[in-house]
Design a protein around this motif. Structure first.
Motif, PDB file in Angstrom:
ATOM      1  N   LYS A  16       0.835  -1.213   0.000  1.00  0.00           N
ATOM      2  CA  LYS A  16       0.000   0.000   0.000  1.00  0.00           C
ATOM      3  C   LYS A  16       0.867   1.259   0.000  1.00  0.00           C
ATOM      4  N   GLU A  17       2.021   1.202   0.656  1.00  0.00           N
ATOM      5  CA  GLU A  17       2.939   2.348   0.630  1.00  0.00           C
ATOM      6  C   GLU A  17       3.499   2.547  -0.775  1.00  0.00           C
ATOM      7  N   PHE A  18       3.813   1.445  -1.466  1.00  0.00           N
ATOM      8  CA  PHE A  18       4.264   1.577  -2.853  1.00  0.00           C
ATOM      9  C   PHE A  18       3.147   2.144  -3.732  1.00  0.00           C
ATOM     10  N   TYR A  19       1.891   1.734  -3.473  1.00  0.00           N
ATOM     11  CA  TYR A  19       0.768   2.310  -4.202  1.00  0.00           C
ATOM     12  C   TYR A  19       0.679   3.817  -3.926  1.00  0.00           C
ATOM     13  N   SER A  20       0.882   4.209  -2.678  1.00  0.00           N
ATOM     14  CA  SER A  20       0.845   5.634  -2.331  1.00  0.00           C
ATOM     15  C   SER A  20       1.871   6.413  -3.140  1.00  0.00           C
ATOM     16  N   ALA A  21       3.066   5.853  -3.275  1.00  0.00           N
ATOM     17  CA  ALA A  21       4.101   6.515  -4.078  1.00  0.00           C
ATOM     18  C   ALA A  21       3.629   6.656  -5.525  1.00  0.00           C
ATOM     19  N   TYR A  22       3.021   5.611  -6.048  1.00  0.00           N
ATOM     20  CA  TYR A  22       2.521   5.614  -7.415  1.00  0.00           C
ATOM     21  C   TYR A  22       1.409   6.661  -7.578  1.00  0.00           C
ATOM     22  N   LEU A  23       0.519   6.743  -6.609  1.00  0.00           N
ATOM     23  CA  LEU A  23      -0.563   7.726  -6.634  1.00  0.00           C
ATOM     24  C   LEU A  23       0.003   9.147  -6.644  1.00  0.00           C
ATOM     25  N   TYR A  24       1.000   9.392  -5.796  1.00  0.00           N
ATOM     26  CA  TYR A  24       1.575  10.735  -5.724  1.00  0.00           C
ATOM     27  C   TYR A  24       2.367  11.091  -6.973  1.00  0.00           C
ATOM     28  N   LEU A  25       2.943  10.092  -7.642  1.00  0.00           N
ATOM     29  CA  LEU A  25       3.567  10.372  -8.936  1.00  0.00           C
ATOM     30  C   LEU A  25       2.511  10.753  -9.964  1.00  0.00           C
ATOM     31  N   PHE A  27      -0.239  12.386  -9.234  1.00  0.00           N
ATOM     32  CA  PHE A  27      -0.559  13.781  -8.905  1.00  0.00           C
ATOM     33  C   PHE A  27       0.535  14.709  -9.438  1.00  0.00           C
ATOM     34  N   SER A  28       1.792  14.308  -9.269  1.00  0.00           N
ATOM     35  CA  SER A  28       2.908  15.105  -9.762  1.00  0.00           C
ATOM     36  C   SER A  28       2.802  15.293 -11.271  1.00  0.00           C
ATOM     37  N   ASN A  29       2.500  14.225 -11.972  1.00  0.00           N
ATOM     38  CA  ASN A  29       2.343  14.310 -13.431  1.00  0.00           C
ATOM     39  C   ASN A  29       1.216  15.263 -13.815  1.00  0.00           C
ATOM     40  N   TYR A  30       0.114  15.217 -13.072  1.00  0.00           N
ATOM     41  CA  TYR A  30      -1.000  16.124 -13.347  1.00  0.00           C
ATOM     42  C   TYR A  30      -0.529  17.580 -13.273  1.00  0.00           C
ATOM     43  N   TYR A  31       0.204  17.889 -12.197  1.00  0.00           N
ATOM     44  CA  TYR A  31       0.647  19.278 -12.028  1.00  0.00           C
ATOM     45  C   TYR A  31       1.695  19.682 -13.064  1.00  0.00           C
ATOM     46  N   VAL A  32       2.533  18.759 -13.500  1.00  0.00           N
ATOM     47  CA  VAL A  32       3.467  19.066 -14.591  1.00  0.00           C
ATOM     48  C   VAL A  32       2.668  19.501 -15.816  1.00  0.00           C
ATOM     49  N   GLU A  33       1.606  18.767 -16.115  1.00  0.00           N
ATOM     50  CA  GLU A  33       0.774  19.083 -17.277  1.00  0.00           C
ATOM     51  C   GLU A  33       0.076  20.435 -17.128  1.00  0.00           C
ATOM     52  N   TRP A  42       6.262  18.997  -5.005  1.00  0.00           N
ATOM     53  CA  TRP A  42       5.750  18.622  -3.684  1.00  0.00           C
ATOM     54  C   TRP A  42       5.300  17.165  -3.700  1.00  0.00           C
ATOM     55  N   TYR A  43       4.591  16.774  -4.735  1.00  0.00           N
ATOM     56  CA  TYR A  43       4.105  15.394  -4.809  1.00  0.00           C
ATOM     57  C   TYR A  43       5.202  14.406  -5.199  1.00  0.00           C
ATOM     58  N   LYS A  44       6.206  14.868  -5.899  1.00  0.00           N
ATOM     59  CA  LYS A  44       7.341  13.979  -6.189  1.00  0.00           C
ATOM     60  C   LYS A  44       8.075  13.652  -4.883  1.00  0.00           C
ATOM     61  N   VAL A  45       8.220  14.642  -4.025  1.00  0.00           N
ATOM     62  CA  VAL A  45       8.825  14.411  -2.707  1.00  0.00           C
ATOM     63  C   VAL A  45       7.936  13.481  -1.886  1.00  0.00           C
TER      64      VAL A  45
END
Length: 170
Positions: A16-25, A27-33, A42-45
């Motif tokens: 689930k922690e690995f999923y959390s990392a994937y979810l936040y990536l 979000f990071s991709n969304y903000y890059v776009e 912030w979400y990459k961190v």
């Protein structure tokens, strides 16, 4: 020795922690776009933090001679249409993770597994901080996000965030 229940819950939490990392990536991709590189940072961190949380739990299981089973990571299904959506989804996800950590702690308590409870103390505290940070970010977005200059300044603030690895010793 860890009980089967505690071992299974810890192993599930690794995934689930690995999923959390994937979810936040995600979000990071969304903000890059969206051109908001500070929010993306912030979400990459956040993703790095979640990955390290998984690794800490994985190492704890290995240190206790418990085999770790890595499962497939599900594709995040967050509907991201506005700049607020990842922030709200992030808070909801942190609240969910807090409930998982509490369930893990409760299982360790019921098993009188004091070593695992001590290990989880750091995660309980960390989840409090995670929820506060997520809620604070929503408040800032509500205050400044609709003003282009305010959004720019908030984005700049988030761009300054750097990653610091956890100092938890196993």
């Amino acid at each position: 020795m860890l009980t089967e229940t505690v071992s299974q819950l810890l192993n599930d939490q690794v995934n689930k922690e690995f999923y959390s990392a994937y979810l936040y990536l995600c979000f990071s991709n969304y903000y890059v776009e969206q051109g908001l590189s500070g929010f993306a940072n912030w979400y990459k961190v956040q993703a790095q933090e979640e990955r390290d949380h998984a690794m800490l739990m994985l190492q704890y299981l290995q240190n206790n001679d418990v085999p770790v089973v890595l499962e497939a990571i599900a594709k995040p299904e967050a509907a991201l249409k506005t700049n607020m959506d990842p922030l709200q989804a992030g808070l909801a996800h942190e609240q969910y993770v807090t409930s998982l950590i509490h369930a893990l702690y409760e299982a360790a308590y019921e098993a009188r597994d004091f070593r695992t409870m001590q290990f989880l103390d750091w995660f309980v505290k960390e989840q409090g901080e995670e929820e506060t940070n997520a809620a604070d970010l929503i408040k800032k977005m509500e205050l400044f996000g609709s003003d282009p200059k305010g959004l720019y300044m908030l984005d700049q603030e988030l761009a300054a965030r750097t990653y610091t690895a956890p100092s938890l010793t196993l």
